[in-house]
Scaffold this motif. Structure first.
Motif, mmCIF file in Angstrom:
data_model
loop_
_atom_site.group_PDB
_atom_site.id
_atom_site.type_symbol
_atom_site.label_atom_id
_atom_site.label_comp_id
_atom_site.label_asym_id
_atom_site.label_seq_id
_atom_site.Cartn_x
_atom_site.Cartn_y
_atom_site.Cartn_z
ATOM 1 N N TYR A 1 0.933 -1.179 0.108
ATOM 2 C CA TYR A 1 -0.001 0.075 -0.130
ATOM 3 C C TYR A 1 0.843 1.390 0.059
ATOM 4 O O TYR A 1 1.904 1.253 0.638
ATOM 5 C CB TYR A 1 -1.021 0.115 1.174
ATOM 6 C CG TYR A 1 -1.533 -1.258 1.530
ATOM 7 C CD1 TYR A 1 -0.784 -2.247 2.373
ATOM 8 C CD2 TYR A 1 -2.882 -1.396 1.275
ATOM 9 C CE1 TYR A 1 -1.462 -3.442 2.540
ATOM 10 C CE2 TYR A 1 -3.524 -2.757 1.595
ATOM 11 C CZ TYR A 1 -2.947 -3.657 2.214
ATOM 12 O OH TYR A 1 -3.644 -4.710 2.644
ATOM 13 N N TYR B 1 0.422 5.326 1.131
ATOM 14 C CA TYR B 1 -0.326 6.317 1.854
ATOM 15 C C TYR B 1 0.419 7.591 1.734
ATOM 16 O O TYR B 1 1.499 7.908 1.785
ATOM 17 C CB TYR B 1 -0.523 6.095 3.157
ATOM 18 C CG TYR B 1 -1.260 4.698 3.663
ATOM 19 C CD1 TYR B 1 -0.834 3.655 3.731
ATOM 20 C CD2 TYR B 1 -2.752 4.797 3.549
ATOM 21 C CE1 TYR B 1 -1.452 2.391 4.026
ATOM 22 C CE2 TYR B 1 -3.516 3.667 3.927
ATOM 23 C CZ TYR B 1 -3.070 2.609 4.111
ATOM 24 O OH TYR B 1 -3.371 1.357 4.435
ATOM 25 N N GLN C 1 0.531 11.523 3.814
ATOM 26 C CA GLN C 1 0.055 12.195 5.200
ATOM 27 C C GLN C 1 0.487 13.534 5.205
ATOM 28 O O GLN C 1 1.788 13.746 4.801
ATOM 29 C CB GLN C 1 0.877 11.432 6.256
ATOM 30 C CG GLN C 1 0.290 11.941 7.809
ATOM 31 C CD GLN C 1 0.876 10.987 8.851
ATOM 32 O OE1 GLN C 1 2.223 10.418 8.736
ATOM 33 N NE2 GLN C 1 0.356 10.924 9.941
ATOM 34 N N GLN D 1 -2.675 15.534 10.120
ATOM 35 C CA GLN D 1 -3.370 14.640 9.348
ATOM 36 C C GLN D 1 -3.364 13.221 9.420
ATOM 37 O O GLN D 1 -2.429 12.548 9.492
ATOM 38 C CB GLN D 1 -3.802 15.043 7.631
ATOM 39 C CG GLN D 1 -3.981 16.555 7.701
ATOM 40 C CD GLN D 1 -5.394 16.801 8.154
ATOM 41 O OE1 GLN D 1 -6.492 16.215 8.035
ATOM 42 N NE2 GLN D 1 -5.588 17.829 9.048
ATOM 43 N N GLY D 2 -4.364 12.444 9.035
ATOM 44 C CA GLY D 2 -4.151 10.966 9.014
ATOM 45 C C GLY D 2 -3.721 10.484 7.625
ATOM 46 O O GLY D 2 -3.149 11.150 6.851
ATOM 47 N N LEU D 3 -3.798 9.183 7.363
ATOM 48 C CA LEU D 3 -3.358 8.448 6.340
ATOM 49 C C LEU D 3 -4.429 8.348 5.150
ATOM 50 O O LEU D 3 -5.514 8.014 5.347
ATOM 51 C CB LEU D 3 -2.784 7.340 6.569
ATOM 52 C CG LEU D 3 -1.334 7.131 7.146
ATOM 53 C CD1 LEU D 3 -1.458 7.762 8.658
ATOM 54 C CD2 LEU D 3 -1.096 5.620 7.240
ATOM 55 N N LEU E 1 -5.381 6.953 1.419
ATOM 56 C CA LEU E 1 -4.888 6.091 0.665
ATOM 57 C C LEU E 1 -4.665 6.221 -0.971
ATOM 58 O O LEU E 1 -5.762 6.846 -1.399
ATOM 59 C CB LEU E 1 -5.677 4.695 0.655
ATOM 60 C CG LEU E 1 -5.418 3.419 -0.108
ATOM 61 C CD1 LEU E 1 -4.056 2.647 0.388
ATOM 62 C CD2 LEU E 1 -6.364 2.247 -0.165
ATOM 63 N N TYR F 1 -2.901 0.633 -4.037
ATOM 64 C CA TYR F 1 -2.551 -0.582 -3.237
ATOM 65 C C TYR F 1 -2.648 -1.749 -4.379
ATOM 66 O O TYR F 1 -3.240 -1.514 -5.418
ATOM 67 C CB TYR F 1 -3.693 -0.852 -2.113
ATOM 68 C CG TYR F 1 -5.058 -1.264 -2.444
ATOM 69 C CD1 TYR F 1 -5.712 -0.266 -2.666
ATOM 70 C CD2 TYR F 1 -5.699 -2.851 -2.503
ATOM 71 C CE1 TYR F 1 -7.256 -0.668 -2.879
ATOM 72 C CE2 TYR F 1 -6.715 -2.860 -2.690
ATOM 73 C CZ TYR F 1 -7.557 -1.834 -3.124
ATOM 74 O OH TYR F 1 -9.001 -2.300 -3.272
ATOM 75 N N GLN G 1 -2.459 -6.168 -4.735
ATOM 76 C CA GLN G 1 -2.636 -7.350 -4.192
ATOM 77 C C GLN G 1 -1.876 -8.515 -4.526
ATOM 78 O O GLN G 1 -1.438 -9.512 -3.592
ATOM 79 C CB GLN G 1 -4.326 -7.761 -4.041
ATOM 80 C CG GLN G 1 -5.122 -6.626 -3.544
ATOM 81 C CD GLN G 1 -6.240 -7.078 -2.928
ATOM 82 O OE1 GLN G 1 -6.353 -7.938 -2.076
ATOM 83 N NE2 GLN G 1 -7.414 -6.800 -3.323
ATOM 84 N N ASP H 1 -8.016 6.382 -2.461
ATOM 85 C CA ASP H 1 -8.781 7.484 -2.478
ATOM 86 C C ASP H 1 -8.432 8.941 -3.239
ATOM 87 O O ASP H 1 -9.056 9.680 -3.898
ATOM 88 C CB ASP H 1 -9.343 8.101 -0.874
ATOM 89 C CG ASP H 1 -9.782 7.019 -0.193
ATOM 90 O OD1 ASP H 1 -9.611 6.673 0.946
ATOM 91 O OD2 ASP H 1 -10.897 6.376 -0.933
ATOM 92 N N PHE I 1 4.409 13.525 3.421
ATOM 93 C CA PHE I 1 5.072 12.387 4.121
ATOM 94 C C PHE I 1 4.289 11.297 3.277
ATOM 95 O O PHE I 1 3.245 10.953 3.518
ATOM 96 C CB PHE I 1 5.011 12.489 5.573
ATOM 97 C CG PHE I 1 5.647 11.396 6.311
ATOM 98 C CD1 PHE I 1 5.228 10.574 7.260
ATOM 99 C CD2 PHE I 1 7.158 11.453 5.682
ATOM 100 C CE1 PHE I 1 5.985 9.641 7.861
ATOM 101 C CE2 PHE I 1 8.036 10.397 6.434
ATOM 102 C CZ PHE I 1 7.343 9.821 7.409
ATOM 103 N N LEU J 1 4.029 6.938 3.050
ATOM 104 C CA LEU J 1 4.146 5.954 3.802
ATOM 105 C C LEU J 1 3.834 4.701 2.968
ATOM 106 O O LEU J 1 2.916 4.641 2.365
ATOM 107 C CB LEU J 1 3.445 5.693 5.155
ATOM 108 C CG LEU J 1 3.976 6.712 6.358
ATOM 109 C CD1 LEU J 1 2.843 6.978 7.081
ATOM 110 C CD2 LEU J 1 5.103 6.226 6.744
ATOM 111 N N ALA K 1 -5.631 -7.540 0.844
ATOM 112 C CA ALA K 1 -6.290 -6.330 1.420
ATOM 113 C C ALA K 1 -7.854 -6.793 1.831
ATOM 114 O O ALA K 1 -8.639 -7.285 0.963
ATOM 115 C CB ALA K 1 -6.297 -5.111 0.248
ATOM 116 N N GLY K 2 -8.252 -6.290 3.080
ATOM 117 C CA GLY K 2 -9.670 -6.698 2.945
ATOM 118 C C GLY K 2 -9.700 -7.860 4.346
ATOM 119 O O GLY K 2 -10.557 -8.350 4.998
ATOM 120 N N GLN L 1 -0.781 -4.190 9.558
ATOM 121 C CA GLN L 1 -0.071 -3.686 8.569
ATOM 122 C C GLN L 1 1.523 -3.274 8.958
ATOM 123 O O GLN L 1 1.462 -2.820 10.063
ATOM 124 C CB GLN L 1 -0.836 -2.302 7.930
ATOM 125 C CG GLN L 1 -1.974 -2.406 7.142
ATOM 126 C CD GLN L 1 -2.269 -1.357 6.295
ATOM 127 O OE1 GLN L 1 -1.810 -0.170 6.430
ATOM 128 N NE2 GLN L 1 -3.489 -1.655 5.425
#
Lengths: 114, 116
Positions: free
Chosen positions: B33, B35, B37, B41-43, B45, B48, B50, B59, B88, B90, B98-99, B105
């Motif tokens: 994945y 991400y 940041q 703030q949060g992460l 996406l 990703y 599989q 997103d 930043f 990650l 995933a799922g 993670q």
């Protein structure tokens, strides 16, 4: 889209006190996880709680889950300066067998003052 | 940081340039994945993957591209089409697909990209 929302956004406490952070989410979940991030670093997994569990402990960490309220809390007891970090909750986005990655909240920034 | 390496740690780019961030894992994990940041703030996406040679948009995929030619590698290219790339970044991986929400993670140390 963010499934989880942590509260408060920031928390400052004295060393030795307990720290409580909350996470609310919107849809049904299978599991909820908590992660920690030190400044400028990657996230580290702390604990996972399943939807059929109400409480879980790991060392000084205690996590609760209330699926009726769609909320979880992370309690850090006897906090130390080294606990200073951001804490994130993460959930799966769908309650069923959804094939999507975890969704992270915005995090709570915890400062523990020595 | 759990067997995931990201390089470089700091990256500076001029506007209009593409730049590629490296992510390698030696955990034999299936899913990887990326991400983004932003401060405080949060992460969010970005993409990703599989399995090898397959990936899905997250997103905020616009202005980014990825490849998954090898199981252990998942590089992210920040293109000139990304309007505000300073952030930043990650990289993470999970053992299962995933799922599989019981999976932990594992995160790399991150790359801080600054556009000058």
């Amino acid at each position: 889209s963010q499934q989880g929302e942590e509260d408060p956004q920031a928390l400052s406490i004295q060393e030795g006190e307990n720290a409580t952070m909350n996470c609310s989410y919107k849809t049904s979940i299978n599991n909820l996880q908590w992660y920690r991030q030190n400044s400028g670093r990657g996230l580290v997994h702390l604990i996972l709680i399943r939807s059929n569990e109400r409480e879980k402990h790991s060392g000084r960490l205690r996590v609760t889950l209330d699926t009726s309220k769609k909320s979880s809390s992370l309690l850090i007891t006897a906090s130390r300066a080294a606990d200073t970090a951001s804490y994130f909750c993460a959930t799966d986005a769908f309650g069923g067998s959804g094939n999507t990655p975890l969704v992270f909240g915005k995090g709570t920034r915890l400062s523990v003052i020595a | 940081d759990g067997g995931i390496t990201q390089s470089p740690k700091y990256l500076f780019r001029k506007e209009g340039q593409n730049v590629t961030l490296s992510c390698e894992q030696n955990l034999n994990h299936d899913a990887m994945y990326w991400y983004r940041q932003d401060p405080g703030q949060g992460l969010r996406l970005i993409y990703y993957s599989q399995i090898v040679n397959d990936f899905q948009k997250g997103d905020i995929a616009e202005g980014y591209s990825v490849s998954r030619e090898k199981k252990e590698s998942f590089p992210l290219t920040v293109t000139s089409a990304q309007k505000n790339p300073t952030a930043f970044y990650l990289c993470a991986s999970t053992r299962g697909l995933a799922g599989t929400s019981t999976d932990t993670q594992y995160f790399g140390p991150g790359t801080r990209l600054t556009v000058l």
